[in-house]
Scaffold this motif. Structure first.
Motif, short mmCIF file in Angstrom:
data_model
loop_
_atom_site.label_atom_id
_atom_site.label_comp_id
_atom_site.label_asym_id
_atom_site.label_seq_id
_atom_site.Cartn_x
_atom_site.Cartn_y
_atom_site.Cartn_z
N ARG A 489 0.82 -1.21 0.00
CA ARG A 489 0.00 0.00 0.00
C ARG A 489 0.86 1.27 0.00
NH1 ARG A 489 -3.70 -3.04 -1.23
NH2 ARG A 489 -5.69 -3.26 -0.13
N VAL A 490 2.08 1.19 -0.51
CA VAL A 490 2.99 2.33 -0.51
C VAL A 490 2.52 3.38 -1.51
CG1 VAL A 490 5.32 3.05 -1.16
CG2 VAL A 490 4.99 1.13 0.37
N GLY A 491 2.77 4.65 -1.17
CA GLY A 491 2.44 5.73 -2.08
C GLY A 491 1.14 6.42 -1.71
N ARG A 492 0.66 7.23 -2.64
CA ARG A 492 -0.51 8.06 -2.38
C ARG A 492 -1.80 7.29 -2.67
NH1 ARG A 492 -0.97 14.27 -4.25
NH2 ARG A 492 0.57 14.31 -2.56
N SER A 493 -2.77 7.52 -1.82
CA SER A 493 -4.12 6.99 -2.07
C SER A 493 -5.13 8.06 -1.71
CB SER A 493 -4.38 5.72 -1.25
OG SER A 493 -4.45 6.00 0.14
N ARG A 494 -6.30 7.94 -2.28
CA ARG A 494 -7.39 8.88 -2.02
C ARG A 494 -8.63 8.08 -1.66
NH1 ARG A 494 -4.50 10.97 -6.29
NH2 ARG A 494 -3.85 13.19 -6.08
N GLY A 495 -9.42 8.64 -0.78
CA GLY A 495 -10.62 7.92 -0.40
C GLY A 495 -11.55 8.77 0.44
N GLY A 496 -12.56 8.11 0.98
CA GLY A 496 -13.52 8.80 1.81
C GLY A 496 -14.53 7.83 2.38
N ALA A 497 -15.39 8.38 3.21
CA ALA A 497 -16.46 7.60 3.83
C ALA A 497 -17.71 8.46 3.90
CB ALA A 497 -16.05 7.14 5.23
N LEU A 498 -18.86 7.84 3.74
CA LEU A 498 -20.13 8.55 3.80
C LEU A 498 -21.14 7.66 4.51
CD1 LEU A 498 -21.77 11.07 2.88
CD2 LEU A 498 -22.42 9.75 0.85
N THR A 499 -21.80 8.22 5.51
CA THR A 499 -22.84 7.51 6.25
C THR A 499 -24.08 8.38 6.28
OG1 THR A 499 -21.22 6.40 7.66
CG2 THR A 499 -23.49 6.48 8.45
N ALA A 500 -25.23 7.78 6.01
CA ALA A 500 -26.50 8.51 6.05
C ALA A 500 -27.54 7.67 6.77
CB ALA A 500 -26.98 8.83 4.63
N SER A 501 -28.41 8.35 7.51
CA SER A 501 -29.46 7.65 8.25
C SER A 501 -30.71 8.53 8.28
CB SER A 501 -29.01 7.36 9.69
OG SER A 501 -30.03 6.74 10.42
N MET A 502 -31.85 7.91 8.01
CA MET A 502 -33.14 8.60 8.00
C MET A 502 -34.04 7.98 9.05
SD MET A 502 -34.83 11.07 6.50
CE MET A 502 -36.53 11.66 6.41
N ARG A 503 -34.50 8.77 10.02
CA ARG A 503 -35.37 8.28 11.09
C ARG A 503 -36.84 8.48 10.68
NH1 ARG A 503 -34.48 7.95 16.62
NH2 ARG A 503 -32.44 7.15 15.97
N LEU A 504 -37.59 7.39 10.61
CA LEU A 504 -39.00 7.43 10.24
C LEU A 504 -39.80 6.62 11.25
CD1 LEU A 504 -38.69 6.76 6.38
CD2 LEU A 504 -39.18 8.95 7.48
N ARG A 505 -40.57 7.30 12.10
CA ARG A 505 -41.45 6.65 13.06
C ARG A 505 -40.72 5.58 13.88
NH1 ARG A 505 -46.78 7.92 12.31
NH2 ARG A 505 -47.32 8.96 10.34
N GLY A 506 -39.59 5.95 14.43
CA GLY A 506 -38.87 5.02 15.29
C GLY A 506 -38.08 3.96 14.55
N VAL A 507 -37.91 4.11 13.24
CA VAL A 507 -37.13 3.17 12.43
C VAL A 507 -36.06 3.96 11.69
CG1 VAL A 507 -37.19 1.59 10.47
CG2 VAL A 507 -39.01 1.52 12.17
N ASP A 508 -34.84 3.42 11.64
CA ASP A 508 -33.75 4.05 10.91
C ASP A 508 -33.48 3.32 9.61
OD1 ASP A 508 -33.16 6.18 12.50
OD2 ASP A 508 -31.27 5.40 13.28
N LEU A 509 -33.46 4.07 8.50
CA LEU A 509 -32.94 3.56 7.23
C LEU A 509 -31.50 4.03 7.13
CD1 LEU A 509 -35.95 4.50 4.91
CD2 LEU A 509 -35.55 2.35 6.12
#
Length: 534
Positions: A489-509
């Motif tokens: 894994r030597v050298g440059r790398s690019r990346g990211g992370a994304l998390t999303a959550s929607m609360r609907l009537r006591g339930v999470d999507l």
């Protein structure tokens, strides 16, 4: 450095006889004078919205941990950075439910009548939906079921590799982690056993197997708790990583900590509120740690001023066939006086957070952690550092937070070995297929930016991070070790992370995505699911 360690141990010993810090309780019509928060109260003593009524601020007794990556822990961090949660000083990155509940209740009360009122109210309402024992009238004494969740969905992972094992002529290179793409179910629940004890379990299952991913039995007395179970451990203020321990993986560990800050006696009272944490774990993985090693870690954090937090972190992997574990060696290791020995591999760091007095324009917190991997003089000559700035809310967008972070682990010089490697422990600073410290893996640097958004009255939560990493192999030829993932894994790398959550009537999507890609390789993780609370 040895003087620092002696003072750190003395502080820990004094804490055993210290009394609890009295909870900072302010009514809904005032903010404590020493918070420095630029918030005001509506004229006429307007009441906190009825949705926020219920259990009072200052929960006591035993409660399970809320993971560091949980939205409520991040909300409590934002509340503290806004000056809305005075006295919030958790002992580690995973935080007891009672502590999070207290912080969010304080934030809701202190934010009433300010531009943060809707944000803080939404945090508390969602927290009580998820952990229903904190709803009005639910905090009864005696045995009771606590809030839990059931989740089903898809989880996939590809391209990940293990950290190398050992170095020099005994080196075992990184190996691919088995790819997976599967439907998976998770369920977790907890039970209170009176006010002094609680049990928690988190299980997961797919088509081929089932396992207890995390579990915990915790007992509490006053401001202290003792727990046994399988949980992650993390130290330090960093968002993307930490020098000593980052909660990448779980330990079977015995843990003691403060569940609310304490005051130390005599001259140590000038340290202000103090939190303490320590744990021990068996490194029970013959493939990586055949010496049947143990791990010990500890953290002390203090707030000499409400805007300033200082911490000391230390962890050691210790014990091998040539130098067996004895009480004398363990005590000398804890005191930091082992020299000329292969008994242990220790990493030490210092951290600090400073909440700037800029709330009227742009609230901001500066933070830094810097440390050394074994060896006298390493703190100056080959340091590892994580530093950043956190903006808990933007002036025109109180629901949006953001920040930037920089990490650098110096290359080996002047006879010091590479970061996260040690000849006494062939498994290196890793457990199973994860690094114990910064996900970068040691030698190299990372630049990242991150943001959080609470939209649609807080029902939609989005959390994103982007980074550029450079992993180094400069020490590989001279030492037989460099970055934990070099040379693949030597050298440059690019990346990211994304998390999303929607609360609907006591339930999470929910959904999450992670990617790190370099020259000829790509690592990726995906998750999507639905979670219901009970």
């Amino acid at each position: 450095m040895r003087v620092w360690m002696a003072g750190w141990l003395a502080a820990g010993a004094c804490a055993a006889v210290a009394g609890p810090l009295e909870a900072q309780r302010a009514d809904a019509g005032a903010v404590p004078a020493d918070t420095g928060a630029a918030v005001t109260r509506p004229a006429g003593g307007e009441q906190v919205p009825s949705a926020l009524s219920g259990a009072g601020i200052g929960h006591r007794g035993a409660s399970p941990l809320v993971p560091a990556e949980h939205w409520a822990v991040r909300a409590a961090r934002r509340a503290e950075a806004l000056g809305l949660a005075p006295g919030y000083l958790p002992a580690q990155t995973a935080v007891p439910r009672h502590t999070v509940a207290t912080a969010l209740e304080a934030a809701a009360a202190h934010a009433a009548g300010t531009r943060y009122q809707a944000l803080a109210a939404g945090w508390l309402v969602r927290f009580r939906e998820e952990f229903r024992e904190y709803s009005a009238g639910r905090e009864a004494a005696g045995m009771a079921l606590l809030g839990g969740r059931a989740q089903a969905g898809y989880e996939g992972e590809s391209g990940r590799v293990t950290p190398v094992i050992s170095y020099g002529p005994w080196r075992i290179e990184s190996q691919p982690v088995e790819e997976r793409s599967e439907a998976r179910a998770r369920v977790e629940g907890a039970v209170r056993l009176g006010g002094r004890a609680a049990l928690f379990a988190h299980g997961r299952a797919d088509r081929e197997s089932a396992a207890m991913a995390r579990w915990e039995g915790v007992a509490a007395a006053g401001p202290y708790s003792l727990s046994i179970g399988r949980q992650p451990v993390g130290y330090g203020p960093g968002v993307g990583g930490a020098v000593v321990l980052f909660p990448n993986t779980s330990f079977n560990r015995l843990e003691a900590q403060t569940i609310r800050p304490v005051r130390l006696p005599s001259v140590l009272r000038y340290l202000g509120p103090v939190s303490l944490h320590t744990f021990a774990s068996r490194m029970d993985e013959p493939a990586r740690h055949p010496e049947e090693a143990w791990m010990w870690g500890a953290r002390v954090a203090a707030q000499p001023h409400p805007r300033l937090t200082l911490g000391i972190n230390r962890a050691s992997i210790f014990g091998n066939e040539g130098e067996p574990i004895t009480p004398e060696r363990v005590l000398r290791m804890a005191a930091g006086v082992i020299r000329g020995s292969n008994f242990e591999n220790q990493i030490l760091s210092f951290d600090g957070r400073l909440r700037l007095p800029t709330e009227r324009w742009l609230p901001a917190t500066l933070y830094v952690e810097t440390g050394a991997d074994d060896g006298a003089g390493a703190l100056d000559e080959v340091p590892g550092t994580v530093a950043g700035v956190f903006f808990p809310a933007l002036p025109a967008l109180p629901g949006v937070a953001g920040g930037a972070e920089y990490a650098r682990f110096a290359e080996s010089v002047l006879g010091h070995g590479p970061w996260y490697f040690n000849s006494s422990q062939r498994g290196n600073w890793a457990r199973r297929s994860w690094p114990l410290g910064h996900p970068l893996g040691g030698e190299g640097r990372e630049v990242s930016g991150y943001a959080q958004a609470e939209l649609l009255n807080g029902r939609l939560r989005v959390d994103g991070r982007g980074f550029v990493r450079t992993r180094s192999a400069a020490s590989l030829e001279a030492f037989g070790g460099a970055n934990l993932f070099a040379p693949v894994r030597v050298g440059r790398s690019r990346g990211g992370a994304l998390t999303a959550s929607m609360r609907l009537r006591g339930v999470d999507l929910t959904g999450s995505w992670y990617r790190d890609a370099g020259d000829g390789w790509r690592e990726q993780r995906l998750q999507a699911g639905v979670a219901a609370f009970f």
